[in-house]
Each structure stands twice: as structure tokens, then as C-alpha cells.
Write a protein that holds these residues in place. Structure first.
Motif, PDB file in Angstrom:
ATOM      1  N   GLN A   1       0.922  -1.244   0.059  1.00 26.49           N
ATOM      2  CA  GLN A   1      -0.007   0.075   0.046  1.00 26.49           C
ATOM      3  C   GLN A   1       1.068   1.186  -0.108  1.00 26.49           C
ATOM      4  OE1 GLN A   1      -0.610  -2.269   2.852  1.00 26.49           O
ATOM      5  NE2 GLN A   1      -1.565  -3.724   1.499  1.00 26.49           N
ATOM      6  N   LEU A   2       0.746   2.117  -0.907  1.00 24.73           N
ATOM      7  CA  LEU A   2       1.351   3.209  -1.145  1.00 24.73           C
ATOM      8  C   LEU A   2       0.595   4.682  -0.710  1.00 24.73           C
ATOM      9  CD1 LEU A   2       4.104   4.952  -1.922  1.00 24.73           C
ATOM     10  CD2 LEU A   2       3.138   4.596  -4.277  1.00 24.73           C
ATOM     11  N   ALA A   3       0.959   5.585  -0.302  1.00 27.22           N
ATOM     12  CA  ALA A   3       0.493   6.795  -0.279  1.00 27.22           C
ATOM     13  C   ALA A   3       1.630   7.816  -0.858  1.00 27.22           C
ATOM     14  CB  ALA A   3      -0.256   7.348   1.023  1.00 27.22           C
ATOM     15  N   VAL A   4       1.284   8.643  -1.761  1.00 29.69           N
ATOM     16  CA  VAL A   4       2.371   9.478  -2.281  1.00 29.69           C
ATOM     17  C   VAL A   4       2.483  10.604  -1.367  1.00 29.69           C
ATOM     18  CG1 VAL A   4       2.959  10.857  -4.242  1.00 29.69           C
ATOM     19  CG2 VAL A   4       2.149   8.719  -4.736  1.00 29.69           C
TER      20      VAL A   4
ATOM     21  N   ILE B   1       6.791  -1.333  -6.462  1.00 22.87           N
ATOM     22  CA  ILE B   1       6.733   0.135  -6.083  1.00 22.87           C
ATOM     23  C   ILE B   1       6.540   1.067  -7.492  1.00 22.87           C
ATOM     24  CG2 ILE B   1       7.770   2.024  -4.905  1.00 22.87           C
ATOM     25  CD1 ILE B   1       9.301  -0.498  -3.333  1.00 22.87           C
ATOM     26  N   GLY B   2       7.122   0.575  -8.466  1.00 21.32           N
ATOM     27  CA  GLY B   2       7.082   1.522  -9.596  1.00 21.32           C
ATOM     28  C   GLY B   2       5.614   1.556 -10.139  1.00 21.32           C
ATOM     29  N   ARG B   3       4.933   0.404 -10.204  1.00 24.28           N
ATOM     30  CA  ARG B   3       3.578   0.202 -10.616  1.00 24.28           C
ATOM     31  C   ARG B   3       2.667   1.101  -9.647  1.00 24.28           C
ATOM     32  NH1 ARG B   3       2.115  -5.787 -11.707  1.00 24.28           N
ATOM     33  NH2 ARG B   3       3.674  -5.372 -13.465  1.00 24.28           N
ATOM     34  N   ALA B   4       2.992   0.860  -8.251  1.00 13.55           N
ATOM     35  CA  ALA B   4       2.153   1.645  -7.522  1.00 13.55           C
ATOM     36  C   ALA B   4       2.175   3.008  -7.615  1.00 13.55           C
ATOM     37  CB  ALA B   4       2.697   1.320  -6.043  1.00 13.55           C
ATOM     38  N   PHE B   5       3.407   3.747  -7.954  1.00 11.19           N
ATOM     39  CA  PHE B   5       3.580   4.891  -8.131  1.00 11.19           C
ATOM     40  C   PHE B   5       2.803   5.379  -9.404  1.00 11.19           C
ATOM     41  CE2 PHE B   5       6.834   5.281  -4.898  1.00 11.19           C
ATOM     42  CZ  PHE B   5       6.487   6.666  -4.265  1.00 11.19           C
ATOM     43  N   SER B   6       3.023   4.623 -10.436  1.00 13.13           N
ATOM     44  CA  SER B   6       2.164   4.852 -11.742  1.00 13.13           C
ATOM     45  C   SER B   6       0.847   4.927 -11.553  1.00 13.13           C
ATOM     46  CB  SER B   6       2.479   3.708 -12.795  1.00 13.13           C
ATOM     47  OG  SER B   6       1.969   4.169 -13.879  1.00 13.13           O
TER      48      SER B   6
ATOM     49  N   ALA C   1      11.909   2.032 -13.016  1.00 11.98           N
ATOM     50  CA  ALA C   1      11.627   2.999 -14.294  1.00 11.98           C
ATOM     51  C   ALA C   1      10.846   2.451 -15.349  1.00 11.98           C
ATOM     52  CB  ALA C   1      13.044   3.231 -14.747  1.00 11.98           C
ATOM     53  N   ARG C   2      10.792   1.141 -15.602  1.00 13.82           N
ATOM     54  CA  ARG C   2      10.093   0.647 -16.694  1.00 13.82           C
ATOM     55  C   ARG C   2       8.518   0.851 -16.004  1.00 13.82           C
ATOM     56  NH1 ARG C   2      13.655  -4.496 -17.961  1.00 13.82           N
ATOM     57  NH2 ARG C   2      15.069  -3.481 -19.355  1.00 13.82           N
ATOM     58  N   GLU C   3       8.175   0.373 -14.841  1.00 14.35           N
ATOM     59  CA  GLU C   3       7.020   0.500 -14.267  1.00 14.35           C
ATOM     60  C   GLU C   3       6.343   1.807 -14.402  1.00 14.35           C
ATOM     61  OE1 GLU C   3       4.661  -2.107 -13.794  1.00 14.35           O
ATOM     62  OE2 GLU C   3       6.309  -3.315 -14.969  1.00 14.35           O
TER      63      GLU C   3
ATOM     64  N   GLU D   1      10.287  15.492  -5.086  1.00 13.92           N
ATOM     65  CA  GLU D   1      10.271  16.600  -5.856  1.00 13.92           C
ATOM     66  C   GLU D   1       9.471  16.684  -7.253  1.00 13.92           C
ATOM     67  OE1 GLU D   1      13.292  19.972  -7.960  1.00 13.92           O
ATOM     68  OE2 GLU D   1      14.158  18.317  -7.207  1.00 13.92           O
ATOM     69  N   ALA D   2       9.650  15.450  -7.987  1.00 14.07           N
ATOM     70  CA  ALA D   2       9.022  15.194  -9.102  1.00 14.07           C
ATOM     71  C   ALA D   2       7.554  15.118  -8.898  1.00 14.07           C
ATOM     72  CB  ALA D   2       9.659  13.994 -10.072  1.00 14.07           C
ATOM     73  N   VAL D   3       7.038  14.315  -7.790  1.00 17.67           N
ATOM     74  CA  VAL D   3       5.673  14.347  -8.055  1.00 17.67           C
ATOM     75  C   VAL D   3       4.935  15.264  -7.226  1.00 17.67           C
ATOM     76  CG1 VAL D   3       6.022  11.845  -7.994  1.00 17.67           C
ATOM     77  CG2 VAL D   3       5.838  12.981  -5.622  1.00 17.67           C
ATOM     78  N   THR D   4       5.619  16.293  -6.776  1.00 13.45           N
ATOM     79  CA  THR D   4       4.890  17.438  -6.028  1.00 13.45           C
ATOM     80  C   THR D   4       3.864  18.243  -7.089  1.00 13.45           C
ATOM     81  OG1 THR D   4       6.780  17.720  -4.657  1.00 13.45           O
ATOM     82  CG2 THR D   4       5.388  19.709  -4.799  1.00 13.45           C
ATOM     83  N   ILE D   5       2.903  18.493  -6.483  1.00 16.47           N
ATOM     84  CA  ILE D   5       1.986  19.193  -7.245  1.00 16.47           C
ATOM     85  C   ILE D   5       2.506  20.604  -7.464  1.00 16.47           C
ATOM     86  CG2 ILE D   5      -0.442  20.145  -7.689  1.00 16.47           C
ATOM     87  CD1 ILE D   5      -0.226  16.930  -8.066  1.00 16.47           C
ATOM     88  N   ASN D   6       2.422  21.023  -8.735  1.00 11.49           N
ATOM     89  CA  ASN D   6       2.965  22.329  -9.268  1.00 11.49           C
ATOM     90  C   ASN D   6       1.638  23.593  -9.105  1.00 11.49           C
ATOM     91  OD1 ASN D   6       3.951  24.957 -10.471  1.00 11.49           O
ATOM     92  ND2 ASN D   6       4.167  23.803 -12.490  1.00 11.49           N
TER      93      ASN D   6
END
Length: 197
Positions: free
Chosen positions: A18-21, A74-79, A143-145, A177-182
Motif C-alpha cells: 500500500q502506497l500513499a504518495v 513499487i514503480g507500478r504503485a507510483f504509476s 523506471a520501466r513500471e 520533488e518530481a511528484v509534487t503538485i505544481n
């Protein structure tokens, strides 16, 4: 809250996570590979992601399948949690020192999955279970996921543990940083193509 749950079952590993960004860096991680657990704890803490992960893998063979499949999951969860990637900053980078080690991490959540890992890790193993070549396998799978370009470049370092720790800490901070909302464009997909996925 951007969240995802992933279950991955193969003949080599069984993973639930389970992931919470948008978290605070809380984690409960049990892969059966102590060093991998430690690196994932650092990754989540420095990225401020919340992660619960259990992996039952064939570690009696070695840690390869567990490490690679955890990277996939984990990559899939972020995606899944990021969806259309709407509003994200997309890019992140970090130059992270860990004692004598220094590693540069840069990433682009571009929809194109690849990892460029240039490390000079002096030992073949860290602890009894973890082959240092698995660092690259983890980031390639992730990276792939996710569909991200990930660069990890070692500038300095002589201690294997410190080098790898700098990678996971730096990656956590760069991804955070990359997933932060602009806030200037919270509803826009950050691509002139109009899509990332």
C-alpha cells in the motif's frame, strides 16, 4: 490523497503493498532481505511517502527476484497513484552526500522507462544476502513500471554501503520533488504532447 494498492504474485515472489504518495515517511517493510528493507525505509523517509510492503520471495536462491519484483511493484504503485500525471512537477534531482560518497540523482516522469546507473561499488555484496549488482536491477524495474527516466551517477565514494545509501536517499528526494503538485499549474499535464502515459 494519491494512493495505490498493488498485489503481485509469481512463482518467485508474492508481494502486497500500500502506497500513499502524499505521506510523511511512515513505513512497514518486510522483504526478507535486511539491506533492501533498510534502503526502502530511507527512500520512503526522504521522499515522505508512506509505504507498507510485504514480500515473500525465494531468497533461499538469492535476493535477485525479490529486489527486482519489489522494484516492479513499487514503480507500478507510483504509476497507479499518479494517474494521468496531472499537475506534477515531473522533474526532480538531488546531489546527495553520504560521508565520503556523493551521488547525483536526476529523473523525469516522462512515460519513457529507462535507468542509467553509473556506480563504482567496490564490493560484490553488502551483508550476506545483497549483491550490489541488484541496485541497478531495482532502478531498471522501477523506471520501466513508472515510465520514468532515472539517472544515478556516482561522483565519489569508497564504501559500498554509503554509495548505495546515497542512491536511495537521493532517489527518494528527487522523486518527492518530481511528484509534487505544481501550484502554478495544478490541473495541467506537464507535456506539450498533452499526455505522459
Amino acid at each position: 490523497m494519491r494512493k495505490a494498492e498493488v498485489t503481485r504474485n509469481t512463482s518467485e515472489t508474492k508481494i502486497q503493498l500500500q502506497l500513499a504518495v502524499d505521506g510523511t515517511g511512515q513505513q512497514k517493510i518486510k522483504t526478507g532481505v535486511g539491506f533492501l528493507d533498510h534502503m526502502l525505509e530511507l527512500f520512503t523517509r526522504h521522499g515522505r511517502f508512506d509505504l507498507e510492503l510485504v514480500c515473500d520471495g525465494d531468497i533461499e536462491v538469492d535476493a535477485h527476484h525479490t529486489t527486482e519484483d519489489v522494484g516492479i511493484a513499487i514503480g507500478r504503485a507510483f504509476s497507479e497513484a499518479l494517474g494521468e500525471r496531472r499537475g506534477i512537477k515531473r522533474y526532480g534531482s538531488m546531489m546527495l552526500p553520504m560521508d565520503e560518497a556523493l551521488v547525483v540523482t536526476a529523473l523525469d516522469i516522462s512515460g519513457r522507462g529507462m535507468a542509467v546507473v553509473e556506480l563504482d561499488i567496490p564490493t560484490e555484496k553488502i551483508g550476506q544476502q545483497f549483491d550490489t549488482e541488484l541496485v541497478e536491477e531495482f532502478f531498471i524495474a522501477f523506471a520501466r513500471e513508472l515510465g520514468a527516466t532515472i539517472h544515478l551517477h556516482q561522483i565519489a565514494g569508497k564504501n559500498s554501503h554509503h554509495i548505495v545509501e546515497a542512491c536511495f536517499k537521493g532517489f527518494g528526494r528527487a522523486l518527492g520533488e518530481a511528484v509534487t503538485i505544481n501550484q502554478a499549474a495544478p490541473d495541467e499535464i506537464p507535456s506539450t504532447k498533452g499526455t505522459i502515459i
